[in-house]
Design a protein around this motif. Structure first.
Motif, PDB file in Angstrom:
ATOM      1  N   LEU A 119      -7.445 -21.273   1.608  1.00  0.00           N
ATOM      2  CA  LEU A 119      -7.693 -21.475   3.293  1.00  0.00           C
ATOM      3  C   LEU A 119      -7.376 -22.823   3.753  1.00  0.00           C
ATOM      4  CD1 LEU A 119     -11.789 -21.400   2.022  1.00  0.00           C
ATOM      5  CD2 LEU A 119     -10.235 -19.803   3.603  1.00  0.00           C
ATOM      6  N   VAL A 120      -7.327 -23.039   4.852  1.00  0.00           N
ATOM      7  CA  VAL A 120      -6.669 -24.381   4.943  1.00  0.00           C
ATOM      8  C   VAL A 120      -7.356 -24.856   5.883  1.00  0.00           C
ATOM      9  CG1 VAL A 120      -4.750 -25.312   6.366  1.00  0.00           C
ATOM     10  CG2 VAL A 120      -4.008 -24.259   5.071  1.00  0.00           C
TER      11      VAL A 120
ATOM     12  N   VAL B  78      -8.499 -23.202   9.578  1.00  0.00           N
ATOM     13  CA  VAL B  78      -7.502 -22.684  10.482  1.00  0.00           C
ATOM     14  C   VAL B  78      -6.645 -21.874  10.243  1.00  0.00           C
ATOM     15  CG1 VAL B  78      -7.012 -25.104  11.802  1.00  0.00           C
ATOM     16  CG2 VAL B  78      -6.018 -24.372  10.134  1.00  0.00           C
ATOM     17  N   GLU B  79      -6.115 -21.373   9.143  1.00  0.00           N
ATOM     18  CA  GLU B  79      -5.756 -20.487   7.975  1.00  0.00           C
ATOM     19  C   GLU B  79      -6.516 -19.742   7.291  1.00  0.00           C
ATOM     20  OE1 GLU B  79      -1.471 -19.010   7.386  1.00  0.00           O
ATOM     21  OE2 GLU B  79      -1.413 -20.900   8.307  1.00  0.00           O
ATOM     22  N   GLU B  80      -6.323 -18.717   6.618  1.00  0.00           N
ATOM     23  CA  GLU B  80      -7.215 -18.306   5.477  1.00  0.00           C
ATOM     24  C   GLU B  80      -5.680 -17.343   5.454  1.00  0.00           C
ATOM     25  OE1 GLU B  80     -10.382 -15.849   3.036  1.00  0.00           O
ATOM     26  OE2 GLU B  80     -10.222 -16.096   5.242  1.00  0.00           O
TER      27      GLU B  80
ATOM     28  N   LEU C  84     -10.515 -18.148  15.245  1.00  0.00           N
ATOM     29  CA  LEU C  84     -10.231 -17.381  13.977  1.00  0.00           C
ATOM     30  C   LEU C  84     -10.293 -16.642  14.270  1.00  0.00           C
ATOM     31  CD1 LEU C  84      -9.025 -18.825  10.968  1.00  0.00           C
ATOM     32  CD2 LEU C  84     -11.529 -18.335   9.982  1.00  0.00           C
ATOM     33  N   LEU C  85      -8.986 -15.715  14.051  1.00  0.00           N
ATOM     34  CA  LEU C  85      -9.229 -14.207  13.909  1.00  0.00           C
ATOM     35  C   LEU C  85      -8.488 -13.466  13.461  1.00  0.00           C
ATOM     36  CD1 LEU C  85      -9.551 -13.946  18.221  1.00  0.00           C
ATOM     37  CD2 LEU C  85     -10.843 -13.655  16.501  1.00  0.00           C
TER      38      LEU C  85
ATOM     39  N   ALA D 134      -4.153 -11.963   7.114  1.00  0.00           N
ATOM     40  CA  ALA D 134      -4.815 -13.451   7.069  1.00  0.00           C
ATOM     41  C   ALA D 134      -5.632 -13.161   8.372  1.00  0.00           C
ATOM     42  CB  ALA D 134      -3.517 -14.477   7.669  1.00  0.00           C
ATOM     43  N   ARG D 135      -6.305 -14.373   8.554  1.00  0.00           N
ATOM     44  CA  ARG D 135      -6.575 -14.874   9.789  1.00  0.00           C
ATOM     45  C   ARG D 135      -6.399 -16.189   9.763  1.00  0.00           C
ATOM     46  NH1 ARG D 135     -12.805 -16.123   9.330  1.00  0.00           N
ATOM     47  NH2 ARG D 135     -12.818 -17.233   7.278  1.00  0.00           N
TER      48      ARG D 135
END
Length: 371
Positions: A225-226, A233-235, A304-305, A310-311
Motif C-alpha cells: 500500500l502506498v 493512492v496505490e495498492e 481509489l479505483l 491493482a488499485r
C-alpha cells in the motif's frame, strides 16, 4: 482467501486546542487476508504510523477515530470498549514498536515481562510459562542465559528480537510491525527481518509492515500500500510495483530506490513537500508536485479505483490505460544520480584507502580481562 482485517473508510482526526483540526488518515479502505504480508510505504508525515495506531486502537488525544470501521475477523474494533478489546490484544493482535528500548520495561526482567503477557492471555502457568519463554528465545535465536536479564543488559538487536518474541508469545493472528528495525545496523536489521519472514511463513500470521526501507518492503511483502497525505493512492503487488508503478508518487518513490542487482543504478527524488492537511485540499493532493498532472487533477480528487490487478487513485493513470492513450513519463524531471556497472568496477580497482587486520579491543574488570 478470507479477509482477516478489513478497514472501511477510516478517518483519524487530530483536534489540538490551539491549531486547526486535521485528518491525518482520510477515508482509508483496504483488507489483509489470513497469512498475508502487506507493506505500507510513504514519506514521513503521510499518516502511516497514525494508521497503525488506529488499527491497534492506540490513538490518543488530541487524536480520535472520526469515521469508519476496523473489522477484525468480522468484529468491529472501533465499536468495542476497552474491556471488550483487551482479550484481542497480545492474543489475536500484536505489534512490534519502533523503539526497542522504550517498548520494554527497563526495571523488570525480560522473563517477567513475558510472564505477564502469557499469563494474562493464556492458561499457561509456572513451569509451562518458563518453557514457552525458552521456545520463544529459540525462535528468535537468543541464548537462554539472557531470559533473566534486564533490557539494558541486551544489545539493540537483541532487544528488538525480544520484542518480536513477545509479540508472538500468544500465537497472534495479526502482527503490526511499525519500523521494527529503526536505529539498528544493516546486518542486525537483515537478521531480524529474515526471522520475521521465516516465522510468518511457519506460523501463518498476517502482517502489516510499515517502513521507509523500500528494498526491504519490496522483498518481504506480497502486496504494498502506498500512502500519501493520509490516503492510500496505490495498492499493488510488490513485483508489479517495482516493475510498473502506476501512481506518479509511486514512480517517484521507486525512482529513489536503487536495485542492487541492476547493472545501472539510476536515482531521482520527489521534489516539493507534502501538503498541509490542516488546510482544505482541492483536487489531487499530489498535483502540485506531479510532473504528469493535467487539468482535472487540480479540480477533483481521484478515487481509489481498480486498474488491472491493482488499485490506484490517479486521473492520469486511468486515462493512460485507455486504448491508444499516450503514456506519461515514468521519471521526475530534475537531477539524477546514475551509477553504471563500469563505474562500480573502476571504483573497486582503486588503491585501498583504509585496511584493518586482526584488530581487537580489550576491556578489563577487576580480577579478570574481557575481549
Amino acid at each position: 482467501m478470507a479477509a482477516l482485517l478489513e478497514v472501511k473508510n477510516l478517518t483519524v482526526r487530530y483536534e489540538p486546542r490551539l491549531h486547526r483540526p486535521l485528518d491525518a488518515v482520510r477515508d482509508v479502505s483496504f483488507t489483509i487476508e489470513e497469512g498475508g504480508f502487506v507493506g505500507l510505504i510513504g514519506e514521513s508525515g503521510s499518516g502511516k504510523s497514525t494508521l497503525g495506531d488506529a488499527l491497534l486502537r492506540l490513538t490518543t488525544r488530541p487524536g480520535r477515530i472520526a469515521a469508519g470501521e476496523i473489522l477484525f475477523d468480522g468484529h468491529d474494533l472501533t465499536a468495542m470498549t476497552e474491556d471488550e478489546l483487551r482479550p484481542y490484544r497480545w492474543r489475536d493482535i500484536a505489534t512490534v514498536f519502533q523503539s526497542s528500548m522504550n517498548a520494554l520495561n527497563p526495571v523488570v526482567r525480560v522473563e517477567d515481562q513475558f510472564r505477564d503477557a502469557i499469563e494474562l492471555h493464556s492458561p499457561l502457568r509456572g513451569g509451562a510459562v518458563r518453557e514457552r519463554v525458552r521456545e520463544l528465545f529459540d525462535m528468535v535465536m537468543i541464548e537462554h542465559r539472557f531470559i533473566r536479564a534486564y533490557p539494558h543488559e541486551l544489545s539493540g538487536g537483541m532487544r528488538q528480537r525480544v520484542n518480536l518474541a513477545l509479540a508472538l508469545a500468544n500465537h497472534p493472528r495479526f502482527v503490526l510491525l511499525d519500523e521494527p528495525t529503526t536505529g539498528l545496523d544493516v546486518v542486525v536489521q537483515r537478521s531480524i527481518l529474515d526471522a520475521v519472514r521465516t516465522l510468518q511463513r511457519q506460523q501463518g500470521f498476517s502482517v502489516l509492515f510499515i517502513s521507509h526501507d523500500m528494498g526491504t518492503v519490496l522483498e518481504l511483502s506480497d502486496r504494498i500500500l502506498v500512502m500519501y497525505a493520509g490516503k492510500i493512492v496505490e495498492e499493488h503487488t510488490s513485483a508489479d510495483l517495482l516493475r510498473r508503478p502506476l501512481h506518479p508518487y509511486s514512480k517517484g518513490l521507486m525512482g529513489s530506490y536503487g536495485d542492487p542487482r541492476a547493472e545501472t543504478v539510476r536515482l531521482t527524488y520527489v521534489p516539493g513537500r507534502p501538503p498541509d492537511l490542516a488546510l482544505e485540499l482541492t483536487g489531487c493532493p499530489f498535483a502540485p508536485r506531479c510532473p504528469e498532472a493535467i487539468g482535472v487533477c487540480v479540480e477533483s480528487a481521484p478515487e481509489l479505483l481498480p486498474l488491472g490487478d491493482a488499485r490506484v487513485a490517479c486521473h492520469v493513470a486511468h486515462a493512460a490505460s485507455e486504448p491508444g492513450a499516450v503514456q506519461p513519463p515514468r521519471r521526475f524531471a530534475g537531477p539524477e544520480f546514475v551509477k553504471t556497472a563500469e563505474e562500480t568496477r573502476e571504483a573497486r580497482d582503486h588503491d585501498v584507502l583504509l585496511q584493518l587486520e586482526n584488530v581487537s579491543r580489550h576491556y578489563r574488570e577487576i580480577g579478570r580481562a574481557h575481549v
